[in-house]
Structure formats: structure tokens, C-alpha cells
Design a protein around this motif. Structure first.
Motif, PDB file in Angstrom:
ATOM      1  N   ILE A 103      40.730  40.964 -15.007  1.00 17.08           N
ATOM      2  CA  ILE A 103      41.109  41.969 -14.003  1.00 17.08           C
ATOM      3  C   ILE A 103      40.760  43.365 -14.526  1.00 17.08           C
ATOM      4  CG2 ILE A 103      43.077  43.038 -12.813  1.00 17.08           C
ATOM      5  CD1 ILE A 103      44.444  40.215 -12.997  1.00 17.08           C
ATOM      6  N   LEU A 104      41.127  43.608 -15.790  1.00 18.01           N
ATOM      7  CA  LEU A 104      40.868  44.934 -16.368  1.00 18.01           C
ATOM      8  C   LEU A 104      39.370  45.178 -16.507  1.00 18.01           C
ATOM      9  CD1 LEU A 104      43.678  44.876 -19.079  1.00 18.01           C
ATOM     10  CD2 LEU A 104      43.699  46.116 -16.910  1.00 18.01           C
ATOM     11  N   ARG A 105      38.641  44.138 -16.859  1.00 19.72           N
ATOM     12  CA  ARG A 105      37.178  44.260 -16.987  1.00 19.72           C
ATOM     13  C   ARG A 105      36.567  44.657 -15.634  1.00 19.72           C
ATOM     14  NH1 ARG A 105      33.267  41.956 -20.441  1.00 19.72           N
ATOM     15  NH2 ARG A 105      34.788  40.848 -21.688  1.00 19.72           N
ATOM     16  N   MET A 106      37.063  44.024 -14.567  1.00 19.24           N
ATOM     17  CA  MET A 106      36.532  44.310 -13.222  1.00 19.24           C
ATOM     18  C   MET A 106      36.852  45.754 -12.820  1.00 19.24           C
ATOM     19  SD  MET A 106      34.735  42.449 -11.277  1.00 19.24           S
ATOM     20  CE  MET A 106      33.765  43.791 -10.613  1.00 19.24           C
ATOM     21  N   ILE A 107      38.044  46.206 -13.167  1.00 21.78           N
ATOM     22  CA  ILE A 107      38.424  47.592 -12.861  1.00 21.78           C
ATOM     23  C   ILE A 107      37.527  48.556 -13.645  1.00 21.78           C
ATOM     24  CG2 ILE A 107      40.275  49.295 -13.275  1.00 21.78           C
ATOM     25  CD1 ILE A 107      42.240  47.092 -12.296  1.00 21.78           C
ATOM     26  N   ILE A 127      48.466  42.856  -8.872  1.00 19.99           N
ATOM     27  CA  ILE A 127      48.290  42.573 -10.314  1.00 19.99           C
ATOM     28  C   ILE A 127      49.575  42.785 -11.119  1.00 19.99           C
ATOM     29  CG2 ILE A 127      45.815  43.085 -10.206  1.00 19.99           C
ATOM     30  CD1 ILE A 127      46.308  45.759 -11.518  1.00 19.99           C
ATOM     31  N   GLY A 128      50.627  43.308 -10.474  1.00 22.49           N
ATOM     32  CA  GLY A 128      51.901  43.491 -11.171  1.00 22.49           C
ATOM     33  C   GLY A 128      51.915  44.783 -11.990  1.00 22.49           C
ATOM     34  N   ASN A 129      53.124  45.189 -12.366  1.00 23.03           N
ATOM     35  CA  ASN A 129      53.271  46.490 -13.037  1.00 23.03           C
ATOM     36  C   ASN A 129      52.675  46.523 -14.440  1.00 23.03           C
ATOM     37  OD1 ASN A 129      54.521  47.428 -10.794  1.00 23.03           O
ATOM     38  ND2 ASN A 129      56.580  47.553 -11.683  1.00 23.03           N
ATOM     39  N   GLU A 130      52.768  45.397 -15.181  1.00 16.36           N
ATOM     40  CA  GLU A 130      52.307  45.420 -16.576  1.00 16.36           C
ATOM     41  C   GLU A 130      50.793  45.589 -16.641  1.00 16.36           C
ATOM     42  OE1 GLU A 130      54.352  43.117 -15.322  1.00 16.36           O
ATOM     43  OE2 GLU A 130      56.219  43.683 -16.320  1.00 16.36           O
ATOM     44  N   VAL A 131      50.061  44.815 -15.841  1.00 16.20           N
ATOM     45  CA  VAL A 131      48.593  44.924 -15.855  1.00 16.20           C
ATOM     46  C   VAL A 131      48.184  46.278 -15.264  1.00 16.20           C
ATOM     47  CG1 VAL A 131      46.420  43.860 -15.118  1.00 16.20           C
ATOM     48  CG2 VAL A 131      48.347  42.421 -15.743  1.00 16.20           C
ATOM     49  N   THR A 132      48.956  46.757 -14.297  1.00 16.75           N
ATOM     50  CA  THR A 132      48.671  48.082 -13.725  1.00 16.75           C
ATOM     51  C   THR A 132      48.704  49.144 -14.811  1.00 16.75           C
ATOM     52  OG1 THR A 132      49.512  47.504 -11.545  1.00 16.75           O
ATOM     53  CG2 THR A 132      49.541  49.842 -12.123  1.00 16.75           C
ATOM     54  N   GLN A 133      49.718  49.082 -15.672  1.00 13.91           N
ATOM     55  CA  GLN A 133      49.808  50.092 -16.741  1.00 13.91           C
ATOM     56  C   GLN A 133      48.591  50.038 -17.655  1.00 13.91           C
ATOM     57  OE1 GLN A 133      53.788  49.363 -18.298  1.00 13.91           O
ATOM     58  NE2 GLN A 133      54.294  51.491 -17.840  1.00 13.91           N
ATOM     59  N   LEU A 134      48.140  48.826 -17.965  1.00 12.58           N
ATOM     60  CA  LEU A 134      46.946  48.702 -18.811  1.00 12.58           C
ATOM     61  C   LEU A 134      45.712  49.226 -18.087  1.00 12.58           C
ATOM     62  CD1 LEU A 134      47.633  45.133 -20.262  1.00 12.58           C
ATOM     63  CD2 LEU A 134      47.836  47.312 -21.473  1.00 12.58           C
ATOM     64  N   LEU A 163      45.502  51.622 -16.173  1.00 18.14           N
ATOM     65  CA  LEU A 163      45.463  53.094 -16.195  1.00 18.14           C
ATOM     66  C   LEU A 163      44.768  53.621 -17.445  1.00 18.14           C
ATOM     67  CD1 LEU A 163      48.974  53.972 -14.744  1.00 18.14           C
ATOM     68  CD2 LEU A 163      46.800  53.604 -13.572  1.00 18.14           C
ATOM     69  N   LEU A 164      44.490  52.736 -18.389  1.00 14.43           N
ATOM     70  CA  LEU A 164      43.711  53.103 -19.586  1.00 14.43           C
ATOM     71  C   LEU A 164      42.366  52.396 -19.579  1.00 14.43           C
ATOM     72  CD1 LEU A 164      46.686  52.883 -22.096  1.00 14.43           C
ATOM     73  CD2 LEU A 164      45.658  54.965 -21.157  1.00 14.43           C
ATOM     74  N   ALA A 165      41.990  51.834 -18.428  1.00 19.17           N
ATOM     75  CA  ALA A 165      40.709  51.109 -18.335  1.00 19.17           C
ATOM     76  C   ALA A 165      39.929  51.545 -17.095  1.00 19.17           C
ATOM     77  CB  ALA A 165      40.968  49.598 -18.308  1.00 19.17           C
ATOM     78  N   GLY A 166      40.161  52.763 -16.648  1.00 22.66           N
ATOM     79  CA  GLY A 166      39.330  53.291 -15.564  1.00 22.66           C
ATOM     80  C   GLY A 166      40.049  53.567 -14.258  1.00 22.66           C
ATOM     81  N   ALA A 167      41.246  52.988 -14.050  1.00 20.77           N
ATOM     82  CA  ALA A 167      41.946  53.221 -12.775  1.00 20.77           C
ATOM     83  C   ALA A 167      42.655  54.575 -12.802  1.00 20.77           C
ATOM     84  CB  ALA A 167      42.954  52.108 -12.523  1.00 20.77           C
ATOM     85  N   ASP A 168      42.753  55.206 -11.629  1.00 22.26           N
ATOM     86  CA  ASP A 168      43.449  56.498 -11.551  1.00 22.26           C
ATOM     87  C   ASP A 168      44.526  56.481 -10.470  1.00 22.26           C
ATOM     88  OD1 ASP A 168      41.029  56.606  -9.647  1.00 22.26           O
ATOM     89  OD2 ASP A 168      42.324  58.222  -8.937  1.00 22.26           O
ATOM     90  N   ASP A 169      44.768  55.333  -9.823  1.00 20.81           N
ATOM     91  CA  ASP A 169      45.682  55.288  -8.686  1.00 20.81           C
ATOM     92  C   ASP A 169      46.425  53.963  -8.713  1.00 20.81           C
ATOM     93  OD1 ASP A 169      46.581  54.903  -5.834  1.00 20.81           O
ATOM     94  OD2 ASP A 169      45.548  56.809  -5.589  1.00 20.81           O
TER      95      ASP A 169
END
Ligand code: SF4
Length: 400
Positions: free
Chosen positions: A296-300, A320-327, A329-335
Motif C-alpha cells: 500500500i505504501l509503495r503504491m502511494i 487502510i486504517g489509521n496506522e498505515v495512514t500515519q506511515l 504520511l512519510l511516504a508521499g501522502a499529504d491528505d
């Protein structure tokens, strides 16, 4: 040294900022990531060959760092969210997409269809806290455009401050067919009744051979793009999505990103890209892949790198749930989307993301990633700095 301050809401001058940022050795030493960085700095494009190579990059931490650098160059430490409510209009649907756990046949005991009064009643208790209603639903066999015009005009009359983001591309196509109107006429009539923007749902994978296997009968790739193109030409902004992890190949995912990037070059009407993985519970796709958190993080991360012309990349918390969301935010997501309040589509498919998160929970989630929570409106034209320590609504309104 005095660091340049990123304006609230981000900067379009992000390539210039990227040049001046320190580059970690893990990126400099890695020929694939270095090539991607050079492309972005020199206004080149990450082409499909490089996109696929990024997908198979083994140093995922360096990949995430690069995506985070690009996000940082645009937005600094800012992470966006909004205060919204999801209201699904009906779960009755004439199609039966194989990944969908939400739809019901009209005679199913759990089938429902909201009248205008019920729709307004759902919004009412949240109306003073939210500024957006996100409404999508099934393809109802008998509703035509009149029902949606009544929903939107009723909502606008009662809650004029609320932005209505509604209807996926396939719902718009269905309404055009049911009402004997062109897509363009449907959009104009709905806009005149109160529709403000459209979400990106229903893109799944924009490759017809994949669509034929997972959602036969839905709009084609070309129709999805044409409907969003029509909306953009009418000044209706939209988002775009990707449902990954069903039966598609990595090359299919890259094709999907390329098609969205091409349309964005033409119209500049996409605000945000939302990649989310297939949730397998209660669906009919036994041959589907299951996306791990790192996938998921790779795709983001790859979305951030390839979609250089779509400003916002969303980590969709509901999926994706809160835990993966937090990660993320350090892998390209801004929202991280919004408060949501009520959600059925992802939860029918097995999501356990909490639905009772208020502003303070979202602020905390963002602060825990050491970044700055910024409340935005739907179209990213107004921004409010949120401070976790001030538990009240001590919001500084700032217009970008
Ligand atoms: S994904 Fe949408 S169109 Fe497909 S079955 Fe579900 S509700 Fe219907």
C-alpha cells in the motif's frame, strides 16, 4: 541558513525547492531512485519503464524517502484533512461488481434507498460541524436525475454552507442513460441543483481487460476519463482513485497512472488522487491478490512520484486504517480525507477504520507523524491551522 517558508496550502514551485533539498545517500547511491529524482527536477516524466522499475525497487525505505521529499517540496510539513460526512444514497444496484460487498438487490432485507427527507435527516445532526457531504451509492434501477436534483437542492436549501461532492462516473453515466440526457446535460442540471464537485470512485483499474473481469457492465476506461473530462470542462473539480490488488498486473497500475496524468495535463481538473487496496471480505474475487501494508505504501509513494501534475495524494484512512495512514504520511501522502462520520462501502468489505474520529483525533494522528495538521475545504482553496494543544475550535482562518 533561513529556510524558505512554504505558503499555507503548498507551492507550485516545488521542483525548485526539490533542487535545494539535501538528498539522502540512500537515494544518491540508487540508480533507479536517482533517475526518478533527476526526471522530476528537470521537468521530465517518470515513464512507464521507470514506473515499473520503481515498483520493484528493493530499498523501500529509500523509495519512501524520495516520495516524502517530493511531498515536502510541495507542502512542507503540512498534512490536510477536512470535516465531512459520508452519506450513501442507496445500496441497491443494477450491477454486481465482483469486488463490491456494498451492493444489494432490491428485494434484499438490507436494501435501502434514501428519500430526500431521509437524506436531509442523515445530514442534520452533523450539519454544524461539517462543510462537506460526500454521497455515492449504487445504480438504482428506477431513480433518474430528478431524484438527485431534489437531494441536492434540498440539501443546499437547508445547509447552504455544505459543499456537495457526489456521484461517481458510473452513477453519472447511469443517470444519463436513465434520463435520456447526455453526460454533459446531466452534469449541468445537477450543478444547477447544487452539485459542487465529484469524487473519483469507480476508476478501479483503467484497463478494460481488467474491468471486464472485476466489474463487467461498468463504464469503460474511456468513459471514466470522458466523464471526468466533461466535468472539468464545466468547471466541476473532481478527484480520481485506483482500486488495486484485485487481478491487475503492475503494468496495469502504471497504465492507470499514465492515463490520469495525461488527462490532468489536458484539463488540470483533478485535485487529489486516492489509491486504495482491495478489501476481500464478503466479495466474490477468490483469485484476488492481497495488498500488504508495504505494498500500500509503495503504491502511494509511486503515485506521488508519477503524478507530478496532481497536487494531492490521499491516504484513505477509511480503507487502510489509521496506522498505515500515519506511515503513508512519510511516504508521499499529504491528505488523510476527513472526519467521515459514517461509511458503509469500505466497512461492508471488512474495514475496521474508526468512524468516531473527530478533529482532535485527526490532529493527533498527524502530530504523531511530526507534521502540521491543516484543515481544508473540499476544493483546497481555504486552509485553517489546527493546534492540538488548544482543544477548542481555536482555528485561524487563512485564505490561500
Ligand atoms: S461497485 Fe458500485 S456499481 Fe459496482 S456493484 Fe458496487 S455499488 Fe454497484
Amino acid at each position: 541558513m533561513h529556510e524558505e517558508v512554504v505558503p499555507l496550502g503548498g507551492t507550485n514551485d516545488w521542483r525548485k525547492r526539490l533542487i535545494s533539498m539535501p538528498i539522502p545517500n540512500s537515494i544518491l547511491r540508487n540508480s533507479t531512485l536517482k533517475q526518478a529524482l533527476d526526471s522530476l527536477i528537470h521537468k521530465g516524466r517518470i515513464d512507464r519503464t521507470l514506473g515499473v522499475e520503481l515498483y520493484f525497487e528493493t530499498d523501500i525505505n529509500a523509495l519512501f524517502s524520495l516520495a516524502h521529499m517530493v511531498k515536502y517540496a510541495r507542502f512542507g510539513d503540512q498534512i490536510f484533512f477536512n470535516q465531512n460526512l459520508h452519506v450513501n444514497t442507496t445500496n441497491i444496484c443494477v450491477l454486481a461488481c465482483r469486488f463490491c460487498a456494498f451492493r444489494k438487490g432490491p428485494r434484499h432485507e438490507d436494501a435501502y434507498e434514501l428519500s430526500v427527507e431521509e437524506y436531509l435527516h442523515r445530514i442534520d445532526p452533523f450539519s454544524t460541524d461539517i462543510d462537506e457531504v460526500h454521497s455515492v451509492g449504487g445504480l438504482h434501477p428506477t431513480w433518474n436525475i430528478e431524484h438527485y436534483k431534489n437531494l441536492y437542492s434540498g440539501a443546499k436549501q437547508k445547509f447552504p454552507h455544505i459543499h456537495i461532492k457526489s456521484l461517481t462516473a458510473v452513477e453519472i453515466k447511469h443517470l444519463a442513460d436513465r434520463s435520456n440526457l447526455s453526460v454533459c446535460d446531466v452534469l449541468v442540471e445537477l450543478r444547477n441543483s447544487g452539485l459542487d464537485s465529484i469524487p473519483g470512485g469507480g476508476a478501479e483499474i483503467l484497463v478494460d481487460s481488467v474491468r471486464d473481469r472485476i466489474c463487467r457492465g461498468k463504464e469503460s476506461t474511456q468513459e471514466y476519463l470522458d466523464i471526468h473530462r466533461s466535468a472539468h470542462h464545466l468547471g466541476i473539480p473532481s478527484n480520481c482513485t485506483m482500486l488495486f490488488g484485485t487481478v491487475e498486473s503492475i503494468e496495469d497500475r502504471i497504465t492507470h497512472l499514465e492515463l490520469l496524468r495525461e488527462l490532468q495535463d489536458e484539463t488540470n481538473g483533478f485535485q487529489c488522487f486516492v489509491p486504495y487496496p482491495f478489501l476481500p471480505d464478503f466479495t466474490r474475487l477468490p483469485e484476488a491478490q492481497l495488498a500488504t501494508s508495504s505494498e500500500i505504501l509503495r503504491m502511494i509513494a509511486i503515485s506521488r512520484l508519477m503524478l507530478d501534475n496532481i497536487p494531492h495524494i490521499k491516504a484513505y484512512r477509511m480503507n487502510i486504517g489509521n496506522e498505515v495512514t500515519q506511515l503513508a504520511l512519510l511516504a508521499g501522502a499529504d491528505d488523510i480525507d476527513g472526519t467521515v462520520g459514517h461509511e458503509e462501502i469500505m466497512h461492508s468489505a471488512g474495514s475496521t477504520a474508526p468512524l468516531d474520529s473527530g478533529v482532535q483525533e485527526l490532529v493527533k494522528l498527524i502530530h504523531e507523524s511530526n507534521q502540521i495538521p491543516i484543515k481544508r475545504n473540499t476544493i483546497y482553496s481555504q486552509f485553517f491551522v489546527e493546534n492540538c494543544e488548544k482543544q477548542e475550535s481555536n482555528i485561524l482562518p487563512v485564505v490561500a
